[in-house]
Design an enzyme around this catalytic site. Structure first.
Site, PDB file in Angstrom:
ATOM      1  CG  ASN A 138      38.203  -9.580 -26.996  1.00  9.48           C
ATOM      2  OD1 ASN A 138      38.898  -9.547 -27.258  1.00  9.48           O
ATOM      3  ND2 ASN A 138      36.765 -11.098 -27.138  1.00  9.48           N
TER       4      ASN A 138
ATOM      5  NE  ARG B 209      31.043  -8.462 -29.802  1.00  9.33           N
ATOM      6  CZ  ARG B 209      30.136  -9.346 -30.518  1.00  9.33           C
ATOM      7  NH1 ARG B 209      28.937  -9.520 -30.743  1.00  9.33           N
ATOM      8  NH2 ARG B 209      29.931  -8.028 -31.317  1.00  9.33           N
TER       9      ARG B 209
ATOM     10  N   GLY C  77      36.612  -4.335 -34.979  1.00  5.80           N
ATOM     11  CA  GLY C  77      35.107  -4.847 -34.734  1.00  5.80           C
ATOM     12  C   GLY C  77      35.361  -5.618 -33.320  1.00  5.80           C
ATOM     13  CB  CYS C  78      35.343  -4.257 -30.515  1.00  4.07           C
ATOM     14  SG  CYS C  78      36.488  -3.605 -31.321  1.00  4.07           S
ATOM     15  N   GLY C  79      34.466  -6.305 -28.603  1.00  5.46           N
ATOM     16  CA  GLY C  79      33.294  -7.145 -27.318  1.00  5.46           C
ATOM     17  C   GLY C  79      33.445  -6.160 -26.488  1.00  5.46           C
TER      18      GLY C  79
END
Lengths: 507, 365
Positions: free
Chosen positions: B188, B45, B16-18
């Site tokens: 991120n 995140r 998962g990420c930003g």
């Protein structure tokens, strides 16, 4: 006790009749086409002859007082790991008759069913599963040759495609009714398949027995087959369907042809097949104009010419040892669809030795063909249809994940209309009114009800496929096709994993 | 190409990420501090196992040279990559990427950069007839496969900087506050199943294209096989790689526009296609028939740039957040509005793009 021949002693089934429940109504007598039940005038009651029972369960199902039970005969031979009862009984039969052992439907032999070793994935946390009841879930599938790339032109109204595409057929579900010829199954079921396919927006395959004039109106959902016997093949026939299929082989009997006995050739079958009433319809083992891949190339293009390049041409081959190389050749010869029929595929009649010993399972064949076509960069040139032993929607999902564009179902469609897999299709006496042209038996199939049941089955499977697809976090079938990362295997060795291109579970 | 032995037996990382991106349509330079600050806001995140940035316009003095960023655990590995590069390219400059020892960054690899031009025709050891971009891509794949070194950036006047750590730590390590660019993207990362690997961090780049991605591509298994048919071998153990290769294939090799490519990634649903005018219906039907294996299924928000534009795109049912905002000639795209507001309090417009509908911002020139 009078002397009875040995095969009379070792029959497979016996009938249990509950004397209290039986009201001697003789329904069983009328239903059994094998003459198991009979009216005993002397005793004034219904009696039966166990030796004739083939285990179709028709009497049991129709008995109004549920007085009947059909059971496998528990009498056992002395245990022997090598000489299993089936071999012993076969020898008794052949010693009596001197003939080839015939059988019907798919092989019951204990050959690994790889579907059962493959497990599907589902989303947890990192990607959301998708609920098909609330979100779009797309199963639409196109069969036919696709170009490698497309050229578009952008206009103010939106994109226009400049590349000309070859004909494809569109399916609402990635499932079609497999080739079962008119003659091997009766007309009522041909109407039923045609109607079900039309209602569902998918296709049924005529099989090699031609297409009766009255079914031409369902042509939009029909695949017309051309097999080695060329039964019922003429110009109108070739242009009556949405696709043409050349049948080279059948999974249940690779390497041999077919034989529809004269008894099954009634007037309607005769006019459809273009053979005289009562004469045997024999499909030669090979097409006698195809002795090589270049000959196949010619036939493919002859059929394309005859149909003015308006429909895709499929080539159906049996899954045999070199299936990947053969399929590659077939695609290079111009086939738009390759249908691969695995060794568990059904049949109306096949020598038991061939059915149970020749060919390879569809799972392995499908996986190698898909990989080979990709390795050669020609996967887009043809669609792959997998056939032979698809039992449930999960099998369909697994087949698509291995690389199939769609699957053919035959046996499952017949089960939907009542077949109990007694495997005596070749006798023409099918008590369920399926593999018979005897009008007395055939009328047991009502085309309206049969169509409804076939359509129901396919809709049920489609719902289940949507659920499984959504569970994997996918909302379109093309993202599952060839996506072997959605499969894991249990209990397989490294070579099987390599062939299937599937990781072991836990990895 | 023929799939390599046991190509199916891969490890794939899930994360998962930003994401954050900014473009100045007038090519005015934005200091690195802005995207760094924006990524800081979205600290939560990620989990410290991956951060990175891509910046365009950072090498104006070498704007016509391929800027190769290379990472390697060992000097020998780097030397072997340099050997290969010497064979295939003319080296104009070779230097370490400036870094600063940072407490949070443990055991960084050696990072190096080359400014290169491709050898032409007969001077090339291989792929003599390929056009230049094909040639460069082939060499990159060759280096990544044959040497322990990894080319993680290869465009012109642009660069990717990435590694294992939070984005702000990676930025500090690469001294990104000293760079200025007119397009920035940041990432991120929150991987859930693999130990961090520097090469596996985002952005992913190929030639001028860079991609940052938040999501999980559930269609990865087929995207990967489809790309292999088209001679792209996935080696990076992460699903974002396929986006980079698909963009390269669709746009550079098949000549599709970025808009068409976005329709390949997130095509309209059939019920929408069925209602389109005949010409468009045919176009989208063909697109889905032919490019179905390239569809990116599963949740994603991606930011893509080639130095002339910035594109933000969501999956077909918007399973990941993506916000777009404008302020003067700056356009921002981010997983969270807070990160945009943190670097630019006053915004002209803010909106959440619809599912599957790309936002493509082009430079004015």
């Amino acid at each position: 006790m009078a002397f009875a021949p040995i095969n009379k002693n070792y029959h497979d089934f016996f009938v249990v009749r509950d004397k209290d429940a039986c009201i001697n109504c003789q329904v069983c007598v009328r239903q059994c086409s094998y003459g198991v039940h009979f009216w005993d005038e002397a005793r004034q009651c219904v009696r039966h002859d166990n030796t004739k029972c083939i285990g179709c369960h028709r009497c049991e199902a129709l008995c109004p007082t549920q007085a009947l039970l059909i059971q496998e005969k528990p009498s056992n031979f002395k245990a022997n790991a090598l000489w299993r009862p089936v071999f012993i009984k076969n020898i008794y039969k052949q010693a009596d008759t001197g003939g080839v052992l015939l059988s019907g439907m798919g092989s019951p032999a204990d050959i690994p069913v790889y579907w059962d070793n493959l497990l599907l994935d589902a989303s947890q946390v990192t990607n959301p599963s998708i609920d098909p009841l609330r979100e779009p879930m797309e199963l639409r599938t196109f069969l036919g040759s696709k170009p490698t790339r497309l050229e578009f032109e952008e206009t103010p109204e939106g994109p226009r495609v400049k590349t000309k595409l070859k004909p494809n057929i569109a399916l609402n579900f990635p499932i079609m009714f497999s080739a079962m010829s008119f003659g091997s199954i009766n007309f009522n079921l041909h109407i039923a398949m045609a109607r079900a396919a039309s209602e569902l927006g998918t296709y049924y395959n005529t099989g090699e027995g031609g297409l009766h004039q009255s079914l031409y109106k369902y042509g939009k959902n029909t695949i017309v087959q051309v097999a080695s016997g060329r039964f019922g093949v003429h110009r109108d026939y070739l242009n009556a369907g949405a696709a043409i299929e050349i049948k080279i082989g059948q999974g249940a009997k690779p390497g041999i042809g077919g034989h529809l006995p004269g008894e099954k050739i009634n007037a309607k079958v005769s006019e459809t097949r273009m053979v005289p009433i009562g004469s045997d319809a024999i499909s030669p083992a090979p097409h006698h104009d195809i002795y090589s891949i270049e000959d196949l190339h010619q036939l493919i293009y002859a059929l394309k010419e005859a149909s003015e390049y308006k429909v895709p041409v499929s080539v159906k081959i049996a899954a045999v040892h070199n299936v990947a190389a053969i399929a590659s050749g077939v695609v290079r010869a111009g086939a738009d669809i390759v249908a691969i029929d695995g060794m568990r595929g059904g049949t109306g009649a096949a020598p038991a030795m061939i059915r149970d010993n020749v060919g390879i399972p569809i799972e392995l064949a499908l996986a190698s063909v898909d990989q080979r076509l990709r390795d050669e960069g020609i996967r887009n040139n043809a669609s792959i249809v997998a056939a032979g032993g698809t039992r449930c929607s999960a099998d369909v999902v697994k087949a698509i994940a291995l690389g199939a564009d769609a699957v053919y179902i035959g046996t499952a469609a017949l089960l939907a209309v009542g077949c109990t897999l007694c495997a005596r299709c070749y006798t023409g006496k099918c008590p369920w009114g399926i593999a018979t042209n005897d009008p007395y038996l055939a009328k047991r199939q009502n085309p309206d009800i049969a169509a409804k049941k076939m359509a129901n089955l396919m809709k049920a499977w489609a719902h289940e496929i949507e659920e499984m697809l959504g569970g994997m976090g996918l909302n379109s079938i093309e993202s599952l096709r060839g996506n072997r990362d959605k499969l894991r295997a249990v209990g397989l060795n490294q070579i099987e994993l390599d062939t299937l291109g599937v990781k072991a579970a836990g990895r | 190409m023929k799939a390599p032995e046991r190509y199916y037996d891969f490890q794939k990382d899930i994360s998962g990420c930003g994401v954050f991106g900014v473009i100045n349509t007038k090519r005015e330079l934005i200091p690195g501090s802005m995207p760094i600050q924006a990524m800081c806001t979205m600290h939560d995140r990620g989990n410290g196992l991956g951060g990175g940035f891509a910046a365009y316009g950072i090498y104006p003095d070498h704007a016509d040279k391929y800027a190769f960023h290379i990472m390697c655990e060992t000097q020998e590995g780097l030397d072997s990559a340099e050997e290969l590069i010497k064979k295939f390219f003319v080296i104009h400059e070779s230097q370490p990427i400036p870094t600063k020892p940072t407490l949070a960054i443990k055991n960084p690899p050696i990072v190096w950069r080359f400014f290169l031009s491709a050898k032409q025709g007969g001077d090339r050891p291989k792929w003599r007839t390929n056009d230049e971009k094909d040639y460069v891509v082939n060499v990159i794949m060759h280096i990544n496969k044959k040497t322990p070194a990894f080319v993680f950036s290869s465009g012109k006047n642009m660069g990717a900087f990435k590694g294992v750590g939070f984005p702000e730590d990676i930025a500090e390590f690469f001294r990104l506050d000293e760079y200025q660019g007119y397009i920035w993207t940041g990432h991120n990362r929150f991987p859930t199943n693999t130990p961090g690997w520097w090469g596996g961090a985002h952005p992913f780049t190929l030639l001028d294209w860079s991609i940052v991605h938040n999501g999980e591509i559930s269609s990865y298994g087929i995207n990967r096989r489809y790309l292999c048919e088209h001679d792209y071998e996935c080696t990076l153990m992460t699903d974002t790689e396929v986006v980079a290769y698909e963009i390269d294939m669709l746009i550079r090799k098949h000549g599709l526009s970025l808009r068409m490519a976005s329709w390949v990634f997130a095509p309209p649903f059939w019920d929408e296609i069925d209602r389109m005018p005949e010409e468009q219906r045919k176009a989208f039907e063909a697109l889905r028939m032919v490019y179905g294996p390239a569809l990116l299924n599963g949740p994603f928000a991606i930011l893509v740039s080639d130095g002339t534009c910035l594109m933000g795109l969501n999956d077909r049912i918007k399973l990941r957040p993506l916000i777009v905002a404008e302020s003067g000639s700056n356009v921002f795209m981010s997983s969270e509005e807070s990160s945009i507001r943190d670097v630019c309090r006053e915004l002209d417009t803010v909106w959440a793009p619809k599912a599957g509908e790309p936002v493509i911002v082009k430079l004015e020139d």
